[in-house]
Design a protein around this motif. Structure first.
Motif, PDB file in Angstrom:
ATOM      1  N   SER A  76       0.817  -1.213   0.000  1.00 26.12           N
ATOM      2  CA  SER A  76       0.000   0.000   0.000  1.00 26.12           C
ATOM      3  C   SER A  76       0.853   1.266   0.000  1.00 26.12           C
ATOM      4  O   SER A  76       0.332   2.358   0.120  1.00 26.12           O
ATOM      5  N   ARG A  77       2.156   1.118  -0.143  1.00 27.74           N
ATOM      6  CA  ARG A  77       3.040   2.271   0.038  1.00 27.74           C
ATOM      7  C   ARG A  77       2.691   3.473  -0.863  1.00 27.74           C
ATOM      8  O   ARG A  77       2.611   3.361  -2.071  1.00 27.74           O
ATOM      9  N   GLU A  78       2.480   4.604  -0.217  1.00 32.29           N
ATOM     10  CA  GLU A  78       2.163   5.838  -0.936  1.00 32.29           C
ATOM     11  C   GLU A  78       3.389   6.336  -1.695  1.00 32.29           C
ATOM     12  O   GLU A  78       3.273   7.150  -2.618  1.00 32.29           O
ATOM     13  N   HIS A  79       4.549   5.841  -1.280  1.00 38.66           N
ATOM     14  CA  HIS A  79       5.808   6.250  -1.909  1.00 38.66           C
ATOM     15  C   HIS A  79       5.794   6.001  -3.418  1.00 38.66           C
ATOM     16  O   HIS A  79       6.473   6.692  -4.167  1.00 38.66           O
ATOM     17  N   ALA A  80       5.031   5.002  -3.858  1.00 44.56           N
ATOM     18  CA  ALA A  80       4.963   4.700  -5.288  1.00 44.56           C
ATOM     19  C   ALA A  80       4.395   5.897  -6.045  1.00 44.56           C
ATOM     20  O   ALA A  80       4.875   6.264  -7.120  1.00 44.56           O
ATOM     21  N   VAL A  81       3.380   6.503  -5.462  1.00 46.01           N
ATOM     22  CA  VAL A  81       2.773   7.682  -6.092  1.00 46.01           C
ATOM     23  C   VAL A  81       3.747   8.864  -6.042  1.00 46.01           C
ATOM     24  O   VAL A  81       3.942   9.571  -7.037  1.00 46.01           O
ATOM     25  N   TRP A  82       4.362   9.048  -4.889  1.00 41.84           N
ATOM     26  CA  TRP A  82       5.319  10.160  -4.759  1.00 41.84           C
ATOM     27  C   TRP A  82       6.446  10.010  -5.773  1.00 41.84           C
ATOM     28  O   TRP A  82       6.881  11.005  -6.380  1.00 41.84           O
ATOM     29  N   ALA A  83       6.940   8.789  -5.983  1.00 41.72           N
ATOM     30  CA  ALA A  83       8.051   8.575  -6.909  1.00 41.72           C
ATOM     31  C   ALA A  83       7.649   8.986  -8.324  1.00 41.72           C
ATOM     32  O   ALA A  83       8.406   9.659  -9.025  1.00 41.72           O
ATOM     33  N   LEU A  84       6.444   8.596  -8.730  1.00 42.51           N
ATOM     34  CA  LEU A  84       5.972   8.962 -10.073  1.00 42.51           C
ATOM     35  C   LEU A  84       5.843  10.480 -10.189  1.00 42.51           C
ATOM     36  O   LEU A  84       6.230  11.083 -11.188  1.00 42.51           O
ATOM     37  N   GLN A  85       5.308  11.102  -9.151  1.00 43.30           N
ATOM     38  CA  GLN A  85       5.133  12.563  -9.177  1.00 43.30           C
ATOM     39  C   GLN A  85       6.482  13.280  -9.114  1.00 43.30           C
ATOM     40  O   GLN A  85       6.698  14.243  -9.850  1.00 43.30           O
ATOM     41  N   ASN A  86       7.367  12.806  -8.247  1.00 44.00           N
ATOM     42  CA  ASN A  86       8.680  13.440  -8.135  1.00 44.00           C
ATOM     43  C   ASN A  86       9.402  13.388  -9.469  1.00 44.00           C
ATOM     44  O   ASN A  86      10.126  14.308  -9.845  1.00 44.00           O
ATOM     45  N   TYR A  87       9.195  12.290 -10.200  1.00 41.56           N
ATOM     46  CA  TYR A  87       9.858  12.151 -11.496  1.00 41.56           C
ATOM     47  C   TYR A  87       9.273  13.128 -12.516  1.00 41.56           C
ATOM     48  O   TYR A  87       9.951  13.526 -13.457  1.00 41.56           O
ATOM     49  N   GLY A  88       8.041  13.513 -12.322  1.00 46.68           N
ATOM     50  CA  GLY A  88       7.431  14.486 -13.225  1.00 46.68           C
ATOM     51  C   GLY A  88       6.161  14.017 -13.904  1.00 46.68           C
ATOM     52  O   GLY A  88       5.583  14.747 -14.715  1.00 46.68           O
TER      53      GLY A  88
END
Ligand code: SF4
Lengths: 197, 476
Positions: A76-88
């Motif tokens: 369920s890690r939200e980090h997956a979403v953050w990684a996609l967003q951080n990448y752009g």
């Protein structure tokens, strides 16, 4: 959270199905203590291969990820979403998303668009043939447009309203700030406080 | 129609109720620690928000803190980064923090009650699943995720769907030597690790009413292991006596007003629970786990079960896998299982009563040859009290290691871990694969069983210790 109305950008065609959250952002990245800086962890294992689509020079600056079915399965890690967003990335297109990932993405302002696999195939072909081809994700009209492709998508009204207005959970609660203040004013004085010491 | 205790506390905290939406609940107390708070603070920072109620927020360091050499820099870089980040965040936002070295430092669920901050009829949240501990005071207390931590920091509220309620009624007398830990392990074995899902559990009945506050905390602590987010016990004279005079307990007129309110916090006679379980305390005996989830337990006098005896296919498979991981064979008497390590501590059983119980068993005895026993007080204050009572001397004389307060081997985020294949008897709450260290094997037990096990080197209860080994070195 940033509002999302309509977005136009180049795409990364990711011809893989069942991309789980461990592939999106490997577990050792979870030790970080911030919400940003995850871009280098995105698809980390695959990016060791210089030929991996994300590494190709013509894909730099792309903002729409077009993925295979069952994107975001696993933890369920939200980090997956953050990684996609951080990448752009601003939007991810797939024929099927894992539920928790989808919930997390919409909460964070990353638009996940469900299109049928035929349309995904068409977007893959288009953007593979022409890396400069742009895809428009129009949330107001719930429509994805690209050269030769026009496809409507569904999104529940509540999620759409939140994205259009850039409202995260906290902003929504704070719209009822008066209720909170009124409640606070009526709290009994014997309730415990941590301060002052 | 009457209301249950949980419904009363819930209703008293509804800030906003709207058709088709979850209730917006006010949070009376928000506890923070270093593991689940960093991204929440970072989120606040990014959106330019402040902590709404610093006076209802408190932080402590526990999960990563070492239990030895606490005055030296923390060796593990990840642990150090989490601790330093908490310190930086608390300083920046103005949150009260009890860091390593502070006299109020300790496991977050030991610190709140000990300061008198956990009170009847309050809502308590923390980014940690064992927040259910605080329900022992008649508080509605549940663990939350990091985005909810941020939500509470910013708004002091949480949108929540109303849970269902389950009564767990324990009547009769607990037999001599049977503790709260045995009771809760038996309850979980009975209803299963998913049995409480979607419910707030209310423990009630004459056996519960007789329990001390510490024993009640042990019970509520493990509600989460039965799948429930919260467990509660109605406040009574035992609760009031525990709170009276604590640092943050009300005083004078405020105390009287508080007690008057607290006395209303009982389930009405005509209230209806969504589910009910009844347990006869007299049938219980010391209980230990043999598997890799807290529901896989049995009386100490029993044997490792045969997976084939399970009718349910998934339970059978789970039992097979558990036995393989635990290195046990069906039919082996539980009392024959030899352990390498004994851990006394955690938010389940790291309070003064627990240390007293373990010390009483160990007094005049010694830890079996080659066995490592760690005693880790739940908080610095618990440790100081134990030293005052000479308990540390009892532990040391018996050959156990007396450590500094923290979560320690409960989850092995600090250096206190099991090596692969090592087996422990542990007073903590989770026996999951690898929980106490990669490949480590955990048997959950009460403090009394932990101490007796340390003496004999195999799972045992105090009743198994003959009076003779009180004078001779044990391990015979
Ligand atoms: S003692 Fe164990 S269960 Fe309790 S808060 Fe620490 S790690 Fe969690």
């Amino acid at each position: 959270m940033e509002a999302f109305t309509t977005h136009t950008g180049r795409a990364v065609p990711l011809r893989r199905s069942n991309v789980d959250t461990d592939q999106i952002i490997p577990a050792h990245w979870l030790k970080k203590v911030t919400r940003d800086g995850f871009e280098d962890g995105l698809f980390e294992a695959w990016r060791k291969d210089p030929e991996f689509v994300l590494n190709r020079p013509e894909r730099q600056g792309a903002t729409v990820l077009v993925a295979g079915p069952d994107f975001g399965t696993g933890s369920s890690r939200e980090h997956a979403v953050w990684a996609l967003q951080n990448y752009g990335f601003k939007a991810v297109v797939s024929s099927r998303f894992a539920d928790i990932f989808r919930g997390n993405s919409l909460k964070n302002g990353l638009l996940t668009v469900v299109l049928d696999q035929k349309t995904v195939d068409a977007l893959w072909e288009l953007t593979e043939a022409d890396p400069t081809a742009e895809i428009t994700v129009d949330l107001e009209n719930r429509q994805v447009r690209a050269d030769g492709v026009t496809a409507d998508f569904e999104l529940d009204e509540n999620a759409r309203w939140r994205l259009l207005n850039g409202l995260d959970d906290i902003s929504i609660t704070l719209q009822n700030e008066a209720d909170i203040a009124a409640y606070e004013a009526g709290r009994p004085s014997h309730k415990p406080r941590t301060l002052p010491l | 129609m009457g209301r249950t205790l949980a419904e009363k506390v819930w209703d008293d905290h509804v800030v906003r109720r709207a058709e088709g939406e979850p209730d917006l609940l006010f949070i009376d107390l928000h506890l923070l620690h270093e593991v689940t708070s960093p991204q929440a603070f970072d989120g606040l920072r990014k959106s330019g928000r402040q902590v709404r109620r610093l006076d209802l927020t408190i932080a402590t360091e526990d999960h990563n803190t070492p239990t030895l050499d606490i005055d030296k820099p923390v060796a593990d870089p990840v642990s150090r980064a989490q601790l330093e980040t908490l310190r930086k965040n608390c300083a920046e936002f103005g949150v009260r923090l009890h860091p390593l070295g502070d006299v109020e430092q300790g496991v977050v669920h030991v610190v709140g009650p000990q300061l008198g901050l956990t009170q009847p009829g309050t809502t308590v949240v923390c980014g940690d699943s064992h927040t259910s501990t605080h329900g022992a005071f008649g508080a509605l207390a549940f663990g939350i995720g990091t985005s909810q931590v941020e939500h509470v920091l910013a708004t002091q509220t949480l949108p929540m769907a109303r849970p269902r309620t389950m009564a767990i009624t324990v009547d009769g007398e607990l037999p001599e030597g049977v503790t709260a830990k045995d009771l809760i392990l038996a309850i979980i074995a009975r209803i299963g690790t998913g049995g409480g899902q979607g419910y707030v559990l209310e423990y009630r009945g004459s056996a519960i009413e007789k329990l001390s506050m510490e024993a009640r905390m042990t019970i509520c602590n493990m509600s989460i292991e039965a799948g429930a987010r919260a467990g509660m016990i109605a406040p009574d004279e035992t609760t009031f006596a525990y709170l009276k005079g604590r640092a943050h307990a009300p005083e004078g007129e405020a105390w009287d007003a508080a007690v008057a309110y607290w006395k209303t916090l009982r389930t009405d006679d005509d209230a209806v629970f969504d589910a009910e379980v009844v347990i006869d305390a007299a049938t219980l005996s010391p209980f230990v786990t043999w598997g890799t989830n807290p529901g896989q337990g049995a009386p100490l006098s029993a044997s490792v079960p045969d997976p084939a005896s399970y009718e349910d296919a998934s339970e059978r498979l789970a039992a097979e896998k558990a036995l393989e991981y635990m290195g046990l064979t069906a039919g082996q008497p539980l009392r024959d299982i030899a352990v390498d390590t004994v851990f006394v501590g955690s938010c389940t059983n790291g309070r003064i009563e627990d240390l007293r119980a373990a010390a009483d068993v160990l007094r005049g005895r010694s830890v079996a040859d080659g066995l490592r026993m760690l005693v880790v007080p739940g908080s610095v204050r618990v440790g100081l009290q134990a030293v005052d009572e000479g308990l540390d001397q009892v532990f040391k004389a018996a050959g156990a290691e007396w450590r500094h307060a923290g979560c320690s081997m409960c989850l092995g985020m600090n250096p206190d871990q099991l090596a692969p294949g090592e087996r422990s008897a542990s007073t903590s709450n989770r026996n999951f694969e690898g929980r106490q260290g990669k490949g480590g094997r955990t048997h959950l037990v009460s403090p009394q069983v932990a101490a007796a096990t340390a003496v004999l080197g195999r799972l045992a209860s105090p009743a198994d210790l003959s009076t003779a080994d009180a004078t001779t070195p044990a391990g015979v």
